[in-house]
Design a protein around this motif. Structure first.
Motif, PDB file in Angstrom:
ATOM      1  N   ASN A 136      -7.354 -19.892  -5.621  1.00 50.85           N
ATOM      2  CA  ASN A 136      -8.309 -18.929  -5.075  1.00 50.85           C
ATOM      3  C   ASN A 136      -8.061 -18.716  -3.586  1.00 50.85           C
ATOM      4  N   THR A 137      -7.758 -19.797  -2.872  1.00 51.56           N
ATOM      5  CA  THR A 137      -7.475 -19.694  -1.441  1.00 51.56           C
ATOM      6  C   THR A 137      -6.248 -18.827  -1.183  1.00 51.56           C
ATOM      7  N   VAL A 138      -5.201 -19.037  -1.965  1.00 55.91           N
ATOM      8  CA  VAL A 138      -3.973 -18.248  -1.812  1.00 55.91           C
ATOM      9  C   VAL A 138      -4.254 -16.769  -2.068  1.00 55.91           C
ATOM     10  N   LEU A 139      -4.994 -16.486  -3.131  1.00 58.02           N
ATOM     11  CA  LEU A 139      -5.311 -15.097  -3.470  1.00 58.02           C
ATOM     12  C   LEU A 139      -6.168 -14.445  -2.387  1.00 58.02           C
ATOM     13  N   LEU A 140      -7.111 -15.199  -1.834  1.00 56.43           N
ATOM     14  CA  LEU A 140      -7.956 -14.664  -0.767  1.00 56.43           C
ATOM     15  C   LEU A 140      -7.121 -14.207   0.426  1.00 56.43           C
ATOM     16  N   CYS A 141      -6.124 -15.002   0.766  1.00 57.48           N
ATOM     17  CA  CYS A 141      -5.329 -14.718   1.964  1.00 57.48           C
ATOM     18  C   CYS A 141      -4.454 -13.474   1.811  1.00 57.48           C
ATOM     19  N   CYS A 142      -4.111 -13.119   0.578  1.00 52.10           N
ATOM     20  CA  CYS A 142      -3.207 -11.978   0.389  1.00 52.10           C
ATOM     21  C   CYS A 142      -3.870 -10.802  -0.321  1.00 52.10           C
ATOM     22  N   GLN A 143      -5.160 -10.893  -0.617  1.00 52.14           N
ATOM     23  CA  GLN A 143      -5.820  -9.882  -1.441  1.00 52.14           C
ATOM     24  C   GLN A 143      -5.729  -8.479  -0.855  1.00 52.14           C
ATOM     25  N   TYR A 144      -5.923  -8.336   0.448  1.00 52.19           N
ATOM     26  CA  TYR A 144      -6.014  -6.999   1.038  1.00 52.19           C
ATOM     27  C   TYR A 144      -4.687  -6.463   1.564  1.00 52.19           C
ATOM     28  N   VAL A 145      -3.613  -7.213   1.396  1.00 48.60           N
ATOM     29  CA  VAL A 145      -2.306  -6.712   1.837  1.00 48.60           C
ATOM     30  C   VAL A 145      -1.933  -5.418   1.105  1.00 48.60           C
ATOM     31  N   PRO A 146      -2.070  -5.349  -0.239  1.00 47.42           N
ATOM     32  CA  PRO A 146      -1.763  -4.075  -0.916  1.00 47.42           C
ATOM     33  C   PRO A 146      -2.654  -2.929  -0.452  1.00 47.42           C
ATOM     34  N   GLN A 147      -3.931  -3.209  -0.166  1.00 44.82           N
ATOM     35  CA  GLN A 147      -4.833  -2.145   0.279  1.00 44.82           C
ATOM     36  C   GLN A 147      -4.440  -1.621   1.656  1.00 44.82           C
ATOM     37  N   ILE A 148      -3.994  -2.501   2.525  1.00 47.72           N
ATOM     38  CA  ILE A 148      -3.521  -2.067   3.843  1.00 47.72           C
ATOM     39  C   ILE A 148      -2.331  -1.130   3.679  1.00 47.72           C
ATOM     40  N   TYR A 149      -1.424  -1.486   2.768  1.00 47.67           N
ATOM     41  CA  TYR A 149      -0.260  -0.634   2.523  1.00 47.67           C
ATOM     42  C   TYR A 149      -0.679   0.736   1.984  1.00 47.67           C
ATOM     43  N   VAL A 150      -1.619   0.744   1.030  1.00 45.66           N
ATOM     44  CA  VAL A 150      -2.044   2.008   0.429  1.00 45.66           C
ATOM     45  C   VAL A 150      -2.689   2.912   1.480  1.00 45.66           C
ATOM     46  N   CYS A 151      -3.529   2.346   2.331  1.00 48.17           N
ATOM     47  CA  CYS A 151      -4.150   3.150   3.389  1.00 48.17           C
ATOM     48  C   CYS A 151      -3.094   3.712   4.334  1.00 48.17           C
ATOM     49  N   TYR A 152      -2.072   2.918   4.618  1.00 45.30           N
ATOM     50  CA  TYR A 152      -0.991   3.401   5.480  1.00 45.30           C
ATOM     51  C   TYR A 152      -0.175   4.487   4.779  1.00 45.30           C
ATOM     52  N   ALA A 153       0.131   4.274   3.499  1.00 47.41           N
ATOM     53  CA  ALA A 153       0.942   5.242   2.761  1.00 47.41           C
ATOM     54  C   ALA A 153       0.204   6.556   2.548  1.00 47.41           C
ATOM     55  N   ARG A 154      -1.099   6.476   2.314  1.00 46.00           N
ATOM     56  CA  ARG A 154      -1.897   7.680   2.085  1.00 46.00           C
ATOM     57  C   ARG A 154      -2.343   8.330   3.386  1.00 46.00           C
ATOM     58  N   LYS A 155      -2.159   7.620   4.486  1.00 47.98           N
ATOM     59  CA  LYS A 155      -2.584   8.111   5.803  1.00 47.98           C
ATOM     60  C   LYS A 155      -4.086   8.397   5.837  1.00 47.98           C
ATOM     61  N   GLY A 156      -4.872   7.472   5.279  1.00 50.63           N
ATOM     62  CA  GLY A 156      -6.317   7.643   5.307  1.00 50.63           C
ATOM     63  C   GLY A 156      -7.028   6.642   4.422  1.00 50.63           C
ATOM     64  N   SER A 157      -8.354   6.740   4.406  1.00 49.71           N
ATOM     65  CA  SER A 157      -9.170   5.767   3.675  1.00 49.71           C
ATOM     66  C   SER A 157      -9.269   6.070   2.190  1.00 49.71           C
ATOM     67  N   GLY A 158      -9.170   7.345   1.809  1.00 51.10           N
ATOM     68  CA  GLY A 158      -9.354   7.678   0.405  1.00 51.10           C
ATOM     69  C   GLY A 158     -10.739   7.279  -0.057  1.00 51.10           C
ATOM     70  N   ALA A 159     -10.810   6.517  -1.143  1.00 55.86           N
ATOM     71  CA  ALA A 159     -12.097   6.115  -1.707  1.00 55.86           C
ATOM     72  C   ALA A 159     -12.624   4.813  -1.120  1.00 55.86           C
ATOM     73  N   VAL A 160     -11.940   4.262  -0.138  1.00 54.41           N
ATOM     74  CA  VAL A 160     -12.386   3.005   0.474  1.00 54.41           C
ATOM     75  C   VAL A 160     -13.660   3.247   1.277  1.00 54.41           C
ATOM     76  N   SER A 161     -14.649   2.388   1.091  1.00 51.39           N
ATOM     77  CA  SER A 161     -15.912   2.504   1.820  1.00 51.39           C
ATOM     78  C   SER A 161     -15.865   1.665   3.089  1.00 51.39           C
ATOM     79  N   TYR A 162     -16.010   2.329   4.229  1.00 50.50           N
ATOM     80  CA  TYR A 162     -16.067   1.607   5.497  1.00 50.50           C
ATOM     81  C   TYR A 162     -17.281   0.672   5.541  1.00 50.50           C
ATOM     82  N   MET A 163     -18.405   1.132   5.013  1.00 54.93           N
ATOM     83  CA  MET A 163     -19.636   0.342   5.088  1.00 54.93           C
ATOM     84  C   MET A 163     -19.517  -0.961   4.301  1.00 54.93           C
TER      85      MET A 163
END
Length: 285
Positions: free
Chosen positions: A170-197
């Motif tokens: 669980n600790t390992v997964l926690l540390c890398c969970q948002y790496v794919p999301q960071i890439y997607v936001c960079y690739a899409r050049k925006g937040s898309g459906a991601v909620s800032y709140m």
């Protein structure tokens, strides 16, 4: 981190009302914090921009956390059914952390189903469906020892080492969970459906809990460092997405977030600038 602890063999006695209220409030806030994300997906009827890999890792990680805590609390379960009739209600304070973990899993798991429901394209749906069944398989197998531990013939000691391994994963997964999301936001050049709140409030609450563990309860490094990394990753997602959203608006984009609009042939503006370069691998995310 629960994995750093051993079996819990006694119930919490005389928990101050303020701490009990804090525990109950944390359970409720875990659920309410997801409302902005649900609202954004359902309002736009799109989950584009949400990484399915991040969602899948989050589901497995949350399930592992529940499994870990269930096993560590297994010896407390029989104590709730001994003594007078009020013993069951008095023992609930000992399970607030477990209830919070269960609430977090239950509140976030449907995001992946929404990702599947609002996705288009046969190949993409098949990929997402495969990911869904993979999650179900992993979570189901991982949950068996936890169910046995809380059964009448189970104990925490029997599965303590397993709980520690699951807690480490669980600790390992926690540390890398948002790496794919960071890439997607960079690739899409925006937040898309991601909620800032949702991400922002979760990060702020997480940082408060990290500070509490460091300065109030003086817990070991392994109990708070993974969550510091996890919540910092949430802020990284916000930073990357906000940068592109802000710069796009600065160039004259108005109205609805165009990362949520479907592509129309001949209309370059219908996609965010990064969509064409992202490729099929990005679509699978």
């Amino acid at each position: 981190m629960a994995a750093a602890l051993g079996c819990l063999n006694s119930l919490v006695e005389d928990l101050p009302p303020s701490l009990y209220a804090f525990g109950v409030g944390s359970v409720l806030l875990v659920v309410l914090n997801q409302v902005p994300q649900y609202r954004k997906i359902l309002h736009s009827r799109s989950a584009e921009g949400l990484s399915s890999i991040t969602l899948g890792i989050g589901n497995v990680s949350s399930a592992f956390n529940v499994v870990n805590l269930t096993i560590l609390h297994a010896n407390q379960v029989p104590l709730c059914f001994t003594g007078d009739a009020g013993a069951f209600f008095r023992c609930q304070a000992s399970f607030l952390v477990l209830y919070s973990a269960i609430a977090g899993f239950a509140a976030c798991a449907p995001f992946y189903f929404l990702k599947v429901a609002f996705s288009s394209g046969v190949r993409k749906r098949r990929s997402l469906a495969f990911g869904l069944w993979a999650q179900v398989g992993v979570i189901s197998l991982a949950s068996v020892p936890a169910l046995v531990a809380v059964s009448p013939w189970g104990t925490c000691q029997r599965f303590r080492d397993y709980a520690n391994v699951v807690g480490f994963l669980n600790t390992v997964l926690l540390c890398c969970q948002y790496v794919p999301q960071i890439y997607v936001c960079y690739a899409r050049k925006g937040s898309g459906a991601v909620s800032y709140m949702t991400l922002g409030f979760d990060a702020l609450g997480g940082y408060a809990m990290v500070l509490y563990k460091v300065f109030a309860t003086h817990e070991r490094l392994s109990s708070w460092l993974p969550y510091l990394i996890f919540h910092s990753s949430e802020l990284a997602v916000i930073a990357v997405a906000f940068w592109f959203d802000f710069t796009r608006k600065g160039k004259g984009a108005r109205g609805r977030d165009k990362t949520l609009l479907p592509y129309e042939p001949g209309t370059v503006e219908a996609h965010s600038p990064g969509d064409h370069e992202a490729g099929d691998w990005h679509e699978a995310m």
